[in-house]
Design a protein around this motif. Structure first.
Motif, mmCIF file in Angstrom:
data_model
loop_
_atom_site.group_PDB
_atom_site.id
_atom_site.type_symbol
_atom_site.label_atom_id
_atom_site.label_comp_id
_atom_site.label_asym_id
_atom_site.label_seq_id
_atom_site.Cartn_x
_atom_site.Cartn_y
_atom_site.Cartn_z
ATOM 1 N N LEU A 273 75.755 -7.703 -20.329
ATOM 2 C CA LEU A 273 75.116 -8.419 -19.968
ATOM 3 C C LEU A 273 74.303 -9.021 -20.503
ATOM 4 N N THR A 274 73.706 -10.490 -20.448
ATOM 5 C CA THR A 274 73.980 -11.623 -21.261
ATOM 6 C C THR A 274 72.282 -11.510 -21.068
ATOM 7 N N HIS A 275 71.769 -12.136 -21.811
ATOM 8 C CA HIS A 275 70.464 -12.094 -21.687
ATOM 9 C C HIS A 275 69.411 -13.165 -21.768
ATOM 10 N N HIS A 276 68.807 -14.539 -21.252
ATOM 11 C CA HIS A 276 68.680 -15.400 -21.307
ATOM 12 C C HIS A 276 67.180 -15.813 -21.607
ATOM 13 N N VAL A 277 66.679 -16.463 -21.962
ATOM 14 C CA VAL A 277 64.954 -16.719 -21.895
ATOM 15 C C VAL A 277 65.237 -17.946 -21.783
ATOM 16 N N LYS A 278 63.755 -18.598 -21.087
ATOM 17 C CA LYS A 278 63.423 -19.973 -21.270
ATOM 18 C C LYS A 278 62.593 -19.898 -21.719
ATOM 19 N N ASP A 279 62.352 -21.192 -22.369
ATOM 20 C CA ASP A 279 61.494 -22.201 -23.391
ATOM 21 C C ASP A 279 61.051 -23.367 -23.223
ATOM 22 N N PRO A 280 59.791 -23.417 -22.095
ATOM 23 C CA PRO A 280 58.919 -24.683 -21.420
ATOM 24 C C PRO A 280 58.779 -25.575 -22.474
ATOM 25 N N ALA A 281 58.795 -25.376 -23.976
ATOM 26 C CA ALA A 281 58.739 -26.863 -24.085
ATOM 27 C C ALA A 281 59.908 -27.807 -25.228
ATOM 28 N N ASP A 282 61.187 -27.148 -24.535
ATOM 29 C CA ASP A 282 62.146 -27.363 -24.899
ATOM 30 C C ASP A 282 63.246 -27.318 -23.683
ATOM 31 N N PRO A 283 63.476 -28.296 -22.909
ATOM 32 C CA PRO A 283 64.044 -28.363 -21.646
ATOM 33 C C PRO A 283 65.424 -28.597 -21.535
ATOM 34 N N GLY A 284 66.204 -28.718 -23.098
ATOM 35 C CA GLY A 284 67.364 -29.144 -22.868
ATOM 36 C C GLY A 284 67.780 -27.198 -24.161
ATOM 37 N N ALA A 285 66.827 -26.830 -24.128
ATOM 38 C CA ALA A 285 67.863 -25.455 -25.287
ATOM 39 C C ALA A 285 68.956 -24.991 -23.987
ATOM 40 N N PRO A 286 69.537 -23.969 -24.503
ATOM 41 C CA PRO A 286 70.316 -23.367 -23.884
ATOM 42 C C PRO A 286 69.429 -22.255 -23.258
ATOM 43 N N GLY A 287 68.844 -21.308 -23.654
ATOM 44 C CA GLY A 287 67.915 -20.505 -22.508
ATOM 45 C C GLY A 287 67.998 -21.580 -21.417
ATOM 46 N N THR A 288 67.129 -22.213 -21.224
ATOM 47 C CA THR A 288 66.527 -23.188 -20.821
ATOM 48 C C THR A 288 67.428 -23.276 -19.518
ATOM 49 N N VAL A 289 68.185 -23.802 -20.114
ATOM 50 C CA VAL A 289 69.551 -24.660 -19.183
ATOM 51 C C VAL A 289 70.021 -23.389 -18.247
ATOM 52 N N PHE A 290 70.482 -22.113 -19.069
ATOM 53 C CA PHE A 290 70.612 -21.445 -18.482
ATOM 54 C C PHE A 290 69.650 -20.889 -17.518
ATOM 55 N N VAL A 291 68.706 -20.437 -17.940
ATOM 56 C CA VAL A 291 68.634 -20.539 -16.667
ATOM 57 C C VAL A 291 67.492 -21.054 -15.325
ATOM 58 N N ASP A 292 66.891 -21.810 -15.612
ATOM 59 C CA ASP A 292 67.188 -23.447 -14.582
ATOM 60 C C ASP A 292 68.613 -23.562 -13.564
ATOM 61 N N SER A 293 69.945 -23.224 -14.173
ATOM 62 C CA SER A 293 70.819 -23.210 -13.555
ATOM 63 C C SER A 293 70.808 -22.028 -12.437
ATOM 64 N N MET A 294 70.800 -21.555 -12.504
ATOM 65 C CA MET A 294 70.566 -19.658 -12.489
ATOM 66 C C MET A 294 69.870 -19.556 -11.128
ATOM 67 N N HIS A 295 68.623 -20.247 -11.238
ATOM 68 C CA HIS A 295 67.893 -20.753 -10.313
ATOM 69 C C HIS A 295 68.188 -21.582 -9.378
ATOM 70 N N GLN A 296 69.129 -22.466 -9.656
ATOM 71 C CA GLN A 296 69.506 -23.836 -8.301
ATOM 72 C C GLN A 296 69.861 -23.029 -7.880
ATOM 73 N N TRP A 297 70.625 -22.756 -7.981
ATOM 74 C CA TRP A 297 72.085 -21.725 -7.574
ATOM 75 C C TRP A 297 71.975 -20.987 -6.860
ATOM 76 N N PHE A 298 70.701 -19.453 -7.392
ATOM 77 C CA PHE A 298 70.267 -18.754 -6.727
ATOM 78 C C PHE A 298 69.251 -19.523 -5.306
ATOM 79 N N ASP A 299 68.774 -20.406 -4.766
ATOM 80 C CA ASP A 299 68.175 -20.829 -4.222
ATOM 81 C C ASP A 299 68.981 -21.708 -3.125
ATOM 82 N N SER A 300 70.144 -22.363 -3.762
ATOM 83 C CA SER A 300 71.036 -23.141 -3.142
ATOM 84 C C SER A 300 71.274 -21.790 -2.130
ATOM 85 N N VAL A 301 71.888 -20.609 -2.313
ATOM 86 C CA VAL A 301 72.827 -19.500 -1.272
ATOM 87 C C VAL A 301 71.666 -19.426 -0.862
ATOM 88 N N TRP A 302 70.349 -18.849 -0.787
ATOM 89 C CA TRP A 302 69.536 -18.358 -0.101
ATOM 90 C C TRP A 302 68.849 -19.163 0.812
#
Length: 307
Positions: A273-302
């Motif tokens: 498992l790969t672990h990613h954490v969102k950084d509210p202070a950095d919208p361009g951080a890799p962790g932020t991008v991954f978490v946001d994109s996965m949320h968007q994917w999940f919401d779209s399928v849901w």
């Protein structure tokens, strides 16, 4: 309030209580339940290279026969989690691997299972958990563990919201299946029963927390999508994600009637498992991008594909 969105008869969803009432569900199902419980403990309660309790002790603790424990241990041996030798017991030889590039990795080092992430999420006043998975068996064990922590007064979340996406049960999944006979329906039936049983268990565990007044608000939704899961995804409280691909493997598997077949299956617990954490202070951080994109994917399928 408690709600469940399920495209099946809700009367079929009767919670399964672990460790009580003997083996009324059948030896095969009880062996599966014991195997699930032991998987959830591996790496956390039973660290790498440690020994599991003796079979007799496990049978007493889990309220099953020794034969059921032996069947569960054989399944864990076949999956590569433990090795068993006569006279020496069962030793853990593999644990879940979690890779993280964040500072949190130092806090979870040595606890390389899903358990510490679920536990930390449930320690918040508001718990939000979105899950995409092939079956609900891994999540069930962890939800029941958290419900016991709540009952014991160790944690006290005020609101729990769970959305879980599962594959449509009518979908002809490429796995799991009998290797020599792709048309053999027994593996698909087994998968459906496992999913229904564990979904019933976790939904019941969460529902009981609200019914008993332990958590003021519990909101649970389970939906099905016409997709074959190639990965599993956990989104915690909108700020963390665990993501892992399913690896297709060949392994012996004992069916309900005791027949052992060669199966093509996937082991989500064995995947890194790969672990990613969102950084509210950095919208361009890799962790932020991954978490946001996965949320968007999940919401779209849901919102667009699930029912």
């Amino acid at each position: 309030m408690w709600t469940v969105g399920l495209p099946v008869d809700r009367k079929r969803y009767v919670p399964v209580v672990a460790g009580r009432g003997g083996e009324s569900g059948g030896g095969g199902r009880e062996a599966q339940r014991v195997a699930d419980e032991l998987r959830a403990r591996i790496g956390h309660v039973y660290p790498l290279h440690s020994f599991l309790p003796a079979q007799r002790a496990l049978a007493v603790e889990l309220g099953v026969s020794r034969d059921t424990v032996q069947r569960a241990l054989r399944e864990l041996v076949n999956e590569g989690w433990i090795e068993s030798r006569r006279g020496s017991g069962s030793r853990v030889v593999k644990v879940q691997r979690i890779q993280s590039s964040t500072a949190k990795a130092t806090r979870v080092r040595g606890q390389v299972t899903l358990a510490p992430f679920i536990s930390e999420a449930f320690e918040q006043p508001e718990v939000t958990l979105d899950v995409y998975t092939l079956t609900s068996e891994s999540l069930d064990a962890h939800i029941r563990l958290q419900s016991e922590r709540i009952r014991g007064g160790f944690i006290s979340p005020q609101r729990i919201t769970l959305r879980m996406l599962l594959p449509d049960p009518s979908l002809p999944l490429p796995y799991p299946r009998v290797k020599e006979d792709p048309d053999d329906s027994r593996m698909r039936t087994r998968l459906r029963l496992i999913t229904e049983t564990h979904t019933a268990s976790l939904v019941g565990a969460l529902r009981d927390l609200q019914t008993e007044g332990l958590v003021p608000s519990v909101d649970v939704h389970v939906r099905h999508a016409p997709l074959t899961p190639t990965f599993k995804l956990y989104l915690f409280n909108a700020v963390e994600a665990l993501h892992g691909v399913y690896e297709v493997i060949e392994r012996p598997l004992e069916l309900e009637d005791g027949e052992v077949v060669t199966a093509l299956d996937v082991l989500g617990l064995g995947a890194t498992l790969t672990h990613h954490v969102k950084d509210p202070a950095d919208p361009g951080a890799p962790g932020t991008v991954f978490v946001d994109s996965m949320h968007q994917w999940f919401d779209s399928v849901w919102n667009h594909l699930s029912a």
